[in-house]
Design an enzyme around this catalytic site. Structure first.
Site, PDB file in Angstrom:
ATOM      1  N   TYR A   1       0.853  -1.187   0.000  1.00  0.00           N
ATOM      2  CA  TYR A   1       0.000   0.000   0.000  1.00  0.00           C
ATOM      3  C   TYR A   1       0.889   1.237   0.000  1.00  0.00           C
ATOM      4  CZ  TYR A   1      -3.408   3.471   1.689  1.00  0.00           C
ATOM      5  OH  TYR A   1      -4.219   4.576   1.839  1.00  0.00           O
TER       6      TYR A   1
ATOM      7  N   ASP B   1       9.336   2.849  -0.164  1.00  0.00           N
ATOM      8  CA  ASP B   1       8.277   3.479   0.622  1.00  0.00           C
ATOM      9  C   ASP B   1       8.466   3.027   2.068  1.00  0.00           C
ATOM     10  OD1 ASP B   1       6.066   4.438   1.867  1.00  0.00           O
ATOM     11  OD2 ASP B   1       4.598   3.548   0.499  1.00  0.00           O
TER      12      ASP B   1
ATOM     13  N   LYS C   1       4.335   8.745   9.250  1.00  0.00           N
ATOM     14  CA  LYS C   1       4.133   8.012  10.503  1.00  0.00           C
ATOM     15  C   LYS C   1       5.147   8.412  11.590  1.00  0.00           C
ATOM     16  CE  LYS C   1       1.151   4.540   8.551  1.00  0.00           C
ATOM     17  NZ  LYS C   1       1.162   3.897   7.268  1.00  0.00           N
TER      18      LYS C   1
HETATM   19  C1  LIG Z   1       0.448   4.406   5.923  1.00  0.00           C
HETATM   20  C2  LIG Z   1       1.172   4.215   4.648  1.00  0.00           C
HETATM   21  C3  LIG Z   1       1.022   5.089   3.562  1.00  0.00           C
HETATM   22  C4  LIG Z   1       0.009   6.198   3.562  1.00  0.00           C
HETATM   23  O1  LIG Z   1       0.277   7.128   4.550  1.00  0.00           O
HETATM   24  P1  LIG Z   1      -0.913   8.131   5.030  1.00  0.00           P
HETATM   25  O2  LIG Z   1      -0.226   9.030   5.979  1.00  0.00           O
HETATM   26  O3  LIG Z   1      -1.946   7.242   5.631  1.00  0.00           O
HETATM   27  O4  LIG Z   1      -1.407   8.811   3.816  1.00  0.00           O
HETATM   28  C5  LIG Z   1       1.834   4.922   2.463  1.00  0.00           C
HETATM   29  N1  LIG Z   1       2.730   3.940   2.404  1.00  0.00           N
HETATM   30  C6  LIG Z   1       2.908   3.059   3.408  1.00  0.00           C
HETATM   31  C7  LIG Z   1       3.941   2.003   3.309  1.00  0.00           C
HETATM   32  C8  LIG Z   1       2.120   3.153   4.555  1.00  0.00           C
HETATM   33  O5  LIG Z   1       2.263   2.268   5.534  1.00  0.00           O
END
Ligand SMILES: *Cc1c(COP(=O)(O)O)cnc(C)c1O
Length: 430
Positions: free
Chosen positions: A142, A237, A265
């Site tokens: 994701y 990512d 995060k």
């Molecule tokens: C949480 C997450 C996202 C999206 O981040 P948001 O702050 O929720 O938009 C993108 N990539 C990864 C790997 C994630 O865990």
């Protein structure tokens, strides 16, 4: 004092589904989400006053424990000076310097306000810098909810993928190639056929959005090699894994250096901060220096940056990651033992302060394998733990998070409750 149930019903009148992010609605486990009124250290409390040991950690940011007094103080001090200026601040330089110093692959970095913005911007930058159109992503990873990333695999390799959301026209995803995680052969084949038009490969270098799935030996190295051979950029990512699995994220653990990294995060310490960064020569393609447009009214918000900076400072203290890793291993090993005591088919894995629980014999290595875990057993386990005061991610396809506030006592209490939960799972099978 309102009950969780009353709030959930009321919320649904003014908020679609009663929540502001879908997984919070408990759809995949059933039941009523807990409406949280406060959090402290390893604990959260719902509006009924019930205390829970929390393994959600706001989906990762709460790595130093909820409401850490130093972080709260930093936020209060920043807020007292102003909430937002729309003009540059010194705090933005400090957090940029801190991240550049800790992650050698990042020479320059730009702040945004979420992970979604970070990945969306990084992909635009990769396309702009390479002047190519196509991107490779992996099934089960994701990367936020930008249109071109809401895609699942089509019927065959290199066939068009399918949108995973209504509202995403097929034309918007024609340049997104979706491949199987940990399958380097598929990546090789894609590069062989379309290499000169592939701008980037984006990957969760340890996947945390299809439960926890680690890269197989050689997978990340192979991506690096193929990107280099074909002039494509490699984007890690690390929105979830950055500063979560270790002091330098997966790039530190694996020794594989990406061209671009996305973060969010943990770097916001619970406030909305995201970022993307990489080699200066690539980053300089962003406006105002270059032709790739990217902007944000609240980007680098002073209060959010204060929370992030203080969190990063705490993470750099001696022994932080050793302790975090030890507590997480202890939890995971204890859960495996408890499952075994009750004859439940179960496995678990962890890296740094992040863990995965699987109701299947073997630790999975792909989306197909993780999908094969027993979701009914997970539901029973989840609800039993919740009733006993342990708050886990409400889905069998999410990772879990431990914080430095999860002391031995807290882990021990969790394992005790897990005995009861696994006994219930065993009963359901019998
Ligand atoms: C949480 C997450 C996202 C999206 O981040 P948001 O702050 O929720 O938009 C993108 N990539 C990864 C790997 C994630 O865990």
């Amino acid at each position: 004092m309102s009950s969780n149930q009353a709030l959930f019903e009321r919320a649904q009148h003014s908020i679609p589904g009663g929540v502001n992010s879908p997984v919070r609605a408990f759809k995949s486990v059933g039941g009523t989400p807990r409406f949280i009124s406060k959090a402290q250290g390893p604990y959260i409390w719902d509006t009924e006053g019930t205390q829970y040991i929390d393994y959600l950690g706001s989906w990762g940011p709460a790595i130093v424990g909820h409401s850490h007094p130093e972080v709260v103080e930093a936020v209060q001090a920043a807020a007292a000076k102003g909430l937002s200026f729309g003009a540059p601040t010194e705090g933005e330089i400090l957090i940029a310097e801190t991240i550049c110093q800790r992650l050698p692959s990042i020479e320059k970095i730009r702040l945004v306000s979420s992970g979604t913005e970070a990945t969306m911007s990084a992909i635009r930058l990769a396309r702009g810098a390479t002047n190519r159109r196509k991107i490779i992503k992996f099934e089960g990873c994701y990367h936020g909810h930008a249109d071109s990333l809401l895609v699942k695999a089509g019927s065959g390799l290199l066939t068009f993928g399918n949108p995973t959301s209504a509202g995403v026209p097929e034309e918007f995803i024609t340049h997104t190639i979706v491949l199987e995680y940990n399958n380097l052969e598929q990546v090789e084949q894609s590069f062989a056929e379309l290499g000169s038009d592939i701008a980037c490969v984006i990957v969760e270098p340890v996947a945390g959005n299809m439960n926890l799935i680690k890269p197989k030996a050689g997978f990340l190295e192979g991506l690096r090699r193929l990107c280099d051979a074909h002039g494509a950029l490699l984007i890690f990512d690390e929105v979830m894994t950055g500063f979560r699995v270790g002091p330098q994220g997966v790039q530190g653990l694996s020794g594989v250096t990406p061209d671009l990294t996305t973060l969010a995060k943990v770097i916001g310490g619970g406030m909305p901060v995201g970022a993307f960064g990489g080699r200066a020569e690539i980053m300089d393609n962003i406006s105002p220096l270059g032709a790739v447009y990217q902007a944000g009214t609240l980007s680098g918000n002073p209060v959010a940056v204060a929370a992030g900076l203080k969190t990063l400072e705490i993470l750099a203290r001696d022994g932080f990651y050793e302790f975090l890793g030890k507590q997480t291993s202890r939890l995971v090993e204890g859960l495996c033992q408890a499952a075994k005591d009750h004859g439940v088919n179960f496995s678990a894995d962890s890296v740094g302060g992040m863990f995965g629980l699987y109701f299947r014999d073997q630790i999975p290595s792909s989306f197909a394998e993780v999908s094969d875990a027993d979701t009914e057993q997970f539901k029973i386990f989840f609800h039993s733990m919740l009733e006993q005061g342990v708050h886990l991610a409400p889905s069998a396809f999410e990772a879990g998070f431990v914080s430095a506030a999860h002391s031995d006592d807290v882990i021990e209490a969790t394992l005790q409750k897990a005995q009861t939960a696994f006994a219930k799972v065993a009963e359901s099978i019998a």
